[in-house]
Design an enzyme around this catalytic site. Structure first.
Site, short mmCIF file in Angstrom:
data_model
loop_
_atom_site.label_atom_id
_atom_site.label_comp_id
_atom_site.label_asym_id
_atom_site.label_seq_id
_atom_site.Cartn_x
_atom_site.Cartn_y
_atom_site.Cartn_z
N ASP A 28 49.95 97.27 135.06
CA ASP A 28 49.31 98.42 135.69
C ASP A 28 50.36 99.15 136.52
OD1 ASP A 28 47.41 100.20 136.49
OD2 ASP A 28 46.50 98.88 137.99
N ASP A 70 43.11 93.76 137.61
CA ASP A 70 42.59 93.45 138.94
C ASP A 70 41.07 93.56 139.05
OD1 ASP A 70 42.33 96.17 138.74
OD2 ASP A 70 43.77 96.64 140.33
#
Length: 855
Positions: free
Chosen positions: A321, A592
């Site tokens: 990410d 996440d």
């Protein structure tokens, strides 16, 4: 304890002193772990080890024939080997205990008015908890406030339907789980939607989960499943053990029949079994994996599943990410765009906000949580406090009535507020194209919005569009954002600087043959800008909508040529992982959120974020980046390669050193020589072999060139043909030289004790040479590396012990050795060192032909 009262205020939470006192009084917030082994059980485990059992058996035989000194010496060796084994076990258990502490779920608490993310085991009674979507509730608690919070309590109730949470009235006593609209949350349950603030009421064994665990007699700990390497080594040990048993029986029978000495024949058979049996193999693999995981934790990476340590060295693609992993995750508003006007960061900081930008900032805040944790939302609030404090554009007295989460592929979120006079106001923020569609812009307006967003994106900004509007009086709040009456208010550009260490880490991964792919929900231009900053060469961007339009086969082809992915939803992450794995890649995927869990499970190495990640993501992952930093992930790959390299070198050494021990046990029986090795000698050698294989090799620093070679194949066998060949050649050369020395001594009429002294001295030195040779096998010529103090402790200690055995008459008599003069002692030591020295020279002259275990 289960009292929910707290001396801290509702907003301030406990003080650190209060929290520390309650932690001391109540203990950690965790269920009782798996019972650790007592010292007695550990000792019994050592006694049951095959090598120890064989030594004890030999000791009993010596007692039977009246040789008490030999028996006591063997029992002394048993004690020493037990001490070494117990030391290794304690070291491994301490490493695993440290990992267990790190693996405790994280909790967000408010103490002394500040938000802190702490280990769940450190939560205490009265702590003010902040719960968000995807969090695992750390303690039984009273709900103080809620924003549409629903929880999955099926773990406790068996009921899979989510239950809505309401605020506590301050009087209702804490009750058992079950039913909708209750003001309590329970440890171990999962927040599915919304968020809440809650005050911890009970922790650890006093929670509802602790009560159930106590009733069932369960313990929270569970043994780690055996890894592939452990299965492979155990199978090898069983095969060798079977061969050792057969050969030992054969040696016993042959010795007894040929020499008519059944007692010495039994000793010869047991000595042969001790020589063959590589009981160190499973211990070495266990120690390496456990200590490898501990080394990862010291670099900010938690290995929740030990097999991840094995897999790290094989990773070929790291899908990461952008926000917080490549960047610092410290957002600040850098640019505002409204009504054709633009305000940049330098003007934002030093002059008052012009009136055209007030509604844009006002609705940016209204579209955010009132007490946000998200860095972008916190940046909006921070700017609002600077420019809107005391004005009519901040609304602390409005009531949040409804939240609109991101769903259906629409990259936008919204909130509906009720004013003091009952009017409803909507605020939405998100991707410019999504907000433009919700605001029903026409063609020219959309083009202008897209151009302005692209310009900001090219400057490396994270771009969000903001829209707002008022509902008609009496109108029913719509169920989706598409029905909200919205007007575009402008664009907000936020900056999140790239971490300074990331470009070097990306370059290191590239030199190691590992692709780094950025997989983000951001705008394509923003992703492209960050890709350039971190050093990703291929700047073509593949977007989520484009991925949705592709078949799995087409996505697999495109994914091989693209390193930047933008506007990607969690379900598209899952498709990307599957496509890459289908093409033979070994994929590490970061995530996440709750919806990232499927992709994390599907990846070869799922990597969750430790600071901003949800508990669901952490539970689905194999690794957790405790600091959310990409540099830590790159360091983890380096450590994973180091662990595997050192393990293969250790196993090559074990294979090599058992060849001369086996040969010097079997050859004298076959050719009619006196026995060269007795049980005491094999036990002495194991005092060197055990710490060398598990301590010295594990402590060996990684080769500086470890990240300059391609990843190893994930299914590469631990005991490859090259490693077996290299180990056999080492051992055979050492054995051949020692046998030649013994043949010379036999031809010159040397006594049994003299031959044994020559052979034993040469074998001990040859053993040390094999340690150094196999350590050197993992090193690259001309590449500097750190030292390894452990090797010199082992080498020095062994030479001191060997000197005592040769120079102290009682010890020399116990080992059945004859005193050697300086010339013969030097000859024995030279013969022992010659084999490793010849092999080291051969590898320098022909490095490819003599490639070792790490090749």
């Amino acid at each position: 304890m289960t009292e929910g009262a707290t001396s801290g205020t509702e907003e301030q939470g406990l003080t650190e002193a209060e929290a520390a006192a309650r932690l001391r009084a109540d203990g950690p917030n965790e269920l009782r772990g798996a019972s650790t082994h007592s010292f007695l059980s550990s000792v019994l485990g050592v006694v049951r080890e095959p090598m120890t059992a064989l030594l004890l058996g030999c000791g009993v035989i010596y007692l039977f024939i009246g040789d008490r000194q030999e028996a006591l010496m063997l029992l002394g060796f048993v004690a020493l080997i037990a001490a070494i084994t117990l030391f290794q076990e304690v070291k491994t258990e301490r490493a695993l205990d440290a990992l267990k502490s790190l693996a405790s779920p994280r909790a967000l608490v408010i103490r002394e008015g500040r938000r802190r993310r702490i280990a769940g085991r450190d939560v205490v009674r009265g702590d003010l908890l902040v719960l968000a979507e995807g969090d695992r509730v750390p303690a039984d608690a009273f709900v103080l406030s809620t924003a549409g919070c629903t929880a999955d309590e099926s773990l406790l109730t068996g009921e899979s339907v989510p239950v809505l949470k309401v605020p506590w009235n301050g009087a209702e006593p804490f009750d058992r789980p079950g039913g909708d609209g209750r003001p309590f949350v329970y440890a171990g349950t999962l927040v599915l939607q919304g968020g809440a603030r809650a005050r911890a009421h009970a922790t650890g064994a006093h929670t509802e989960m602790g009560r159930i665990a106590g009733l069932l007699g369960r313990e929270s700990g569970a043994p780690q499943p055996a890894t592939r390497l452990q299965h492979e080594t155990r199978a090898l040990v069983w095969r060798i053990a079977a061969a050792a048993g057969a050969l030992s029986v054969l040696a016993f029978v042959l010795y007894a029949l040929v020499r008519h000495d059944w007692v010495k024949g039994l000793l010869a058979g047991l000595t042969l079994a001790m020589a063959i049996l590589p009981n160190e193999l499973p211990v070495v693999v266990t120690v390496f994996m456990a200590l490898g995981a501990f080394r990862l934790s010291r670099r900010g990476v938690l290995a929740r599943r030990i097999p991840a340590v094995e897999t790290l060295g094989s990773a070929t693609v790291l899908c990461v990410d952008k926000t917080g992993t490549l960047t610092q995750n410290r957002m600040a508003v850098s640019r505002l765009h409204a009504d054709g006007l633009e305000l940049t960061a330098d003007r934002l900081g030093r002059e008052s906000l012009p009136e055209p930008f007030h509604p844009l900032l006002e609705y940016s805040i209204l579209a955010s949580r009132p007490d946000p944790f998200d860095p972008m939302e916190r940046a909006f609030h921070a700017l609002g406090r600077i420019h809107l404090e005391g004005s009519e554009h901040l609304h602390p007295d409005w009531t949040l009535e409804r939240e609109y989460p991101m769903q259906g592929g629409v990259f936008a979120v919204g909130q509906l507020w009720r004013t003091l006079d009952g009017q409803r106001m909507a605020a939405v923020k998100g991707a410019p194209e999504a907000v433009g569609a919700l605001a029903r812009l026409d063609g020219p307006e959309r083009e202008a919005l897209s151009a302005a967003a692209a310009k900001m994106g090219r400057d490396g900004l994270r771009v969000l569009a903001v829209a707002g509007g008022a509902l008609e009086p009496g109108a029913v709040p719509p169920s989706g954002m598409a029905a909200l009456p919205l007007r575009l208010l402008g664009l907000v550009g936020l900056v999140d600087p790239v971490r300074e260490t990331v470009p070097a880490a990306v370059a290191e991964c590239r030199s190691a043959g590992i692709r780094v792919a950025v997989v983000s929900g951001d705008h394509p231009v923003t992703v492209q800008s960050v890709g350039r900053q971190v050093g990703i060469a291929r700047t073509t961007v593949l977007t989520g909508p484009e991925m949705r339009a592709m078949s799995d086969e087409e996505l697999g082809r495109r994914a091989q040529d693209v390193d930047l992915f933008a506007r990607v939803l969690p379900e598209e992450k899952l498709r990307l992982v599957r496509a890459l794995r289908e093409d033979g890649e070994v994929v590490a995927m970061t995530g996440d959120g709750v919806n990232d869990a499927p992709a994390l499970r599907a990846a070869d190495i799922g990597v969750a974020m430790g600071e901003r990640g949800t508990d669901v993501a952490r539970e689905a992952a194999q690794l957790v980046l405790l600091d959310d930093d990409f540099t830590s992930l790159a360091a983890a790959v380096r450590i994973g390669r180091r662990v595997f390299d050192n393990l293969r070198n250790a196993l090559a050494y074990l294979l090599a050193v058992h060849v001369p021990i086996l040969g010097l046990t079997l050859i004298p029986i076959a050719v009619g020589w006196p026995l060269v090795l007795l049980p005491a000698h094999v036990a002495f050698l194991h005092l060197v072999i055990d710490p060398a294989s598990s301590v010295v090799f594990e402590a060996e620093p990684e080769d500086a060139a470890v990240m300059r070679r391609p990843p190893r194949p994930t299914r590469a066998p631990l005991f490859g043909s090259r490693m077996l060949w290299f180990g056999a050649v080492q051992g055979a050369l050492v054995l051949g030289l020692i046998v030649a020395l013994l043949g010379w001594a036999r031809a010159h009429g040397r006594s049994e004790e003299d031959m044994r002294a020559l052979g034993f001295g040469a074998l001990v030195v040859g053993n040390l040479g094999l340690v150094l040779l196999n350590l050197e096998a993992g090193r690259r010529r001309g590449v500097p590396r750190e030292g390894n103090p452990a090797v010199w402790w082992v080498v020095g200690g062994t030479l001191v012990l060997l000197a005592l055995v040769f120079l102290v008459p009682p010890l020399r008599a116990l080992f059945r050795l004859e005193a050697l003069g300086p010339a013969r002692l030097a000859l024995a030591l030279a013969v022992g060192a010659a084999g490793p020295l010849l092999l080291a020279a051969a590898r320098r002259l022909a490095p490819n032909a003599m490639a070792g275990s790490t090749a």
